[in-house]
Scaffold this motif. Sequence first.
Motif, PDB file in Angstrom:
ATOM      1  N   GLY A  72     -76.431  -0.614  31.793  1.00 32.44           N
ATOM      2  CA  GLY A  72     -75.730   0.213  32.757  1.00 32.44           C
ATOM      3  C   GLY A  72     -74.318   0.588  32.367  1.00 32.44           C
ATOM      4  N   SER A  73     -73.893   0.230  31.149  1.00 31.63           N
ATOM      5  CA  SER A  73     -72.509   0.509  30.750  1.00 31.63           C
ATOM      6  C   SER A  73     -72.371   1.763  29.889  1.00 31.63           C
ATOM      7  CB  SER A  73     -71.923  -0.701  30.019  1.00 31.63           C
ATOM      8  OG  SER A  73     -72.631  -0.938  28.824  1.00 31.63           O
ATOM      9  N   GLY A  74     -73.442   2.534  29.756  1.00 37.34           N
ATOM     10  CA  GLY A  74     -73.342   3.792  29.018  1.00 37.34           C
ATOM     11  C   GLY A  74     -73.835   3.740  27.591  1.00 37.34           C
ATOM     12  N   ASN A  75     -74.653   2.753  27.241  1.00 37.22           N
ATOM     13  CA  ASN A  75     -75.167   2.635  25.871  1.00 37.22           C
ATOM     14  C   ASN A  75     -75.902   3.884  25.415  1.00 37.22           C
ATOM     15  OD1 ASN A  75     -74.348  -0.087  25.482  1.00 37.22           O
ATOM     16  ND2 ASN A  75     -76.093  -0.785  26.673  1.00 37.22           N
ATOM     17  N   THR A  76     -76.738   4.434  26.277  1.00 39.45           N
ATOM     18  CA  THR A  76     -77.552   5.587  25.886  1.00 39.45           C
ATOM     19  C   THR A  76     -76.679   6.794  25.594  1.00 39.45           C
ATOM     20  OG1 THR A  76     -79.355   4.753  27.264  1.00 39.45           O
ATOM     21  CG2 THR A  76     -79.486   7.044  26.577  1.00 39.45           C
ATOM     22  N   LEU A  77     -75.729   7.073  26.470  1.00 39.16           N
ATOM     23  CA  LEU A  77     -74.825   8.203  26.238  1.00 39.16           C
ATOM     24  C   LEU A  77     -73.952   7.967  25.017  1.00 39.16           C
ATOM     25  CD1 LEU A  77     -73.770   9.173  29.862  1.00 39.16           C
ATOM     26  CD2 LEU A  77     -75.031  10.576  28.233  1.00 39.16           C
ATOM     27  N   ALA A 116     -73.854  10.429  21.790  1.00 40.66           N
ATOM     28  CA  ALA A 116     -72.605  11.058  21.344  1.00 40.66           C
ATOM     29  C   ALA A 116     -72.273  10.676  19.907  1.00 40.66           C
ATOM     30  CB  ALA A 116     -71.465  10.671  22.282  1.00 40.66           C
ATOM     31  N   CYS A 117     -72.449   9.407  19.556  1.00 40.46           N
ATOM     32  CA  CYS A 117     -72.179   8.964  18.178  1.00 40.46           C
ATOM     33  C   CYS A 117     -73.104   9.664  17.186  1.00 40.46           C
ATOM     34  CB  CYS A 117     -72.346   7.458  18.058  1.00 40.46           C
ATOM     35  SG  CYS A 117     -71.027   6.522  18.833  1.00 40.46           S
ATOM     36  N   ALA A 118     -74.361   9.753  17.534  1.00 39.79           N
ATOM     37  CA  ALA A 118     -75.315  10.413  16.637  1.00 39.79           C
ATOM     38  C   ALA A 118     -74.963  11.878  16.460  1.00 39.79           C
ATOM     39  CB  ALA A 118     -76.731  10.262  17.168  1.00 39.79           C
ATOM     40  N   LEU A 119     -74.541  12.532  17.518  1.00 43.47           N
ATOM     41  CA  LEU A 119     -74.163  13.938  17.426  1.00 43.47           C
ATOM     42  C   LEU A 119     -72.985  14.116  16.480  1.00 43.47           C
ATOM     43  CD1 LEU A 119     -74.783  16.769  18.549  1.00 43.47           C
ATOM     44  CD2 LEU A 119     -73.102  16.319  20.328  1.00 43.47           C
ATOM     45  N   ASP A 120     -72.013  13.204  16.550  1.00 48.75           N
ATOM     46  CA  ASP A 120     -70.825  13.293  15.704  1.00 48.75           C
ATOM     47  C   ASP A 120     -71.063  12.833  14.266  1.00 48.75           C
ATOM     48  OD1 ASP A 120     -69.329  14.277  17.774  1.00 48.75           O
ATOM     49  OD2 ASP A 120     -68.433  12.341  18.284  1.00 48.75           O
ATOM     50  N   CYS A 121     -71.874  11.799  14.091  1.00 47.35           N
ATOM     51  CA  CYS A 121     -71.950  11.126  12.794  1.00 47.35           C
ATOM     52  C   CYS A 121     -73.182  11.477  11.956  1.00 47.35           C
ATOM     53  CB  CYS A 121     -71.942   9.611  12.992  1.00 47.35           C
ATOM     54  SG  CYS A 121     -70.482   9.008  13.831  1.00 47.35           S
ATOM     55  N   THR A 136     -83.183   8.512  27.683  1.00 44.90           N
ATOM     56  CA  THR A 136     -82.642   8.847  26.367  1.00 44.90           C
ATOM     57  C   THR A 136     -82.729  10.340  26.109  1.00 44.90           C
ATOM     58  OG1 THR A 136     -83.187   6.655  25.536  1.00 44.90           O
ATOM     59  CG2 THR A 136     -82.849   8.385  23.895  1.00 44.90           C
ATOM     60  N   ALA A 137     -83.879  10.939  26.391  1.00 38.71           N
ATOM     61  CA  ALA A 137     -84.040  12.387  26.188  1.00 38.71           C
ATOM     62  C   ALA A 137     -83.034  13.162  27.034  1.00 38.71           C
ATOM     63  CB  ALA A 137     -85.467  12.808  26.521  1.00 38.71           C
ATOM     64  N   GLN A 138     -82.846  12.747  28.280  1.00 35.69           N
ATOM     65  CA  GLN A 138     -81.877  13.415  29.153  1.00 35.69           C
ATOM     66  C   GLN A 138     -80.457  13.255  28.612  1.00 35.69           C
ATOM     67  OE1 GLN A 138     -83.020  11.413  32.762  1.00 35.69           O
ATOM     68  NE2 GLN A 138     -84.272  13.141  33.446  1.00 35.69           N
ATOM     69  N   ALA A 139     -80.118  12.061  28.134  1.00 30.93           N
ATOM     70  CA  ALA A 139     -78.772  11.818  27.608  1.00 30.93           C
ATOM     71  C   ALA A 139     -78.514  12.653  26.368  1.00 30.93           C
ATOM     72  CB  ALA A 139     -78.590  10.335  27.299  1.00 30.93           C
ATOM     73  N   TRP A 140     -79.503  12.759  25.488  1.00 19.93           N
ATOM     74  CA  TRP A 140     -79.304  13.525  24.260  1.00 19.93           C
ATOM     75  C   TRP A 140     -79.098  14.998  24.557  1.00 19.93           C
ATOM     76  CZ3 TRP A 140     -79.848  11.930  18.898  1.00 19.93           C
ATOM     77  CH2 TRP A 140     -79.709  10.545  18.758  1.00 19.93           C
ATOM     78  N   ARG A 141     -79.809  15.513  25.513  1.00 15.16           N
ATOM     79  CA  ARG A 141     -79.595  16.911  25.895  1.00 15.16           C
ATOM     80  C   ARG A 141     -78.250  17.071  26.612  1.00 15.16           C
ATOM     81  NH1 ARG A 141     -82.582  18.587  22.115  1.00 15.16           N
ATOM     82  NH2 ARG A 141     -84.745  19.075  22.561  1.00 15.16           N
ATOM     83  N   GLU A 146     -82.465  -1.916  30.397  1.00 18.05           N
ATOM     84  CA  GLU A 146     -83.050  -1.228  31.530  1.00 18.05           C
ATOM     85  C   GLU A 146     -82.484   0.187  31.634  1.00 18.05           C
ATOM     86  OE1 GLU A 146     -85.430  -2.431  33.571  1.00 18.05           O
ATOM     87  OE2 GLU A 146     -85.487  -4.094  32.168  1.00 18.05           O
ATOM     88  N   PRO A 147     -83.335   1.154  31.949  1.00 18.89           N
ATOM     89  CA  PRO A 147     -82.844   2.515  32.122  1.00 18.89           C
ATOM     90  C   PRO A 147     -81.961   2.627  33.370  1.00 18.89           C
ATOM     91  CG  PRO A 147     -85.176   2.396  32.603  1.00 18.89           C
ATOM     92  CD  PRO A 147     -84.768   1.039  32.095  1.00 18.89           C
ATOM     93  N   ARG A 148     -80.985   3.489  33.321  1.00 22.27           N
ATOM     94  CA  ARG A 148     -80.101   3.736  34.456  1.00 22.27           C
ATOM     95  C   ARG A 148     -79.992   5.239  34.676  1.00 22.27           C
ATOM     96  NH1 ARG A 148     -79.121  -0.876  37.297  1.00 22.27           N
ATOM     97  NH2 ARG A 148     -78.845  -2.556  35.823  1.00 22.27           N
TER      98      ARG A 148
END
Length: 102
Positions: free
Chosen positions: A5-10, A14-19, A38-43, A97-99
């Motif tokens: 719940g601390s924002g791991n997915t986002l 973001a890291c993958a997009l940059d790196c 995960t799919a929602q966060a990546w989009r 767990e998904p959030r």
Amino acid sequence: MSPTGSGNTLAAAACALDCLLGGRILITVPTLDLLMQTAQAWRLVSHRAPLVTVCSLENDPVLNKLGVRTTTNPIQLALWARVQARGRVRHIRLSGEPRALR
């Protein structure tokens, strides 16, 4: 590792997009709920590259809206991978767990 719940997915998205520009990324998740998150966060962070999943959610309306391809057919997966073959594959493993995304 950070707590659930601390924002791991986002953060991973973001890291993958940059790196990891220009390559393919393999993400493994333990649940279908976390796959959806995960799919929602990546989009959400503007990943526009094709997303391909190996799961039982074929023809899922949410994944379809996000442009995510889903299959359990190894031949179809190989065809998609061949079309998108470029560069090295990076692996990101998400757990927890998904959030809901904000």
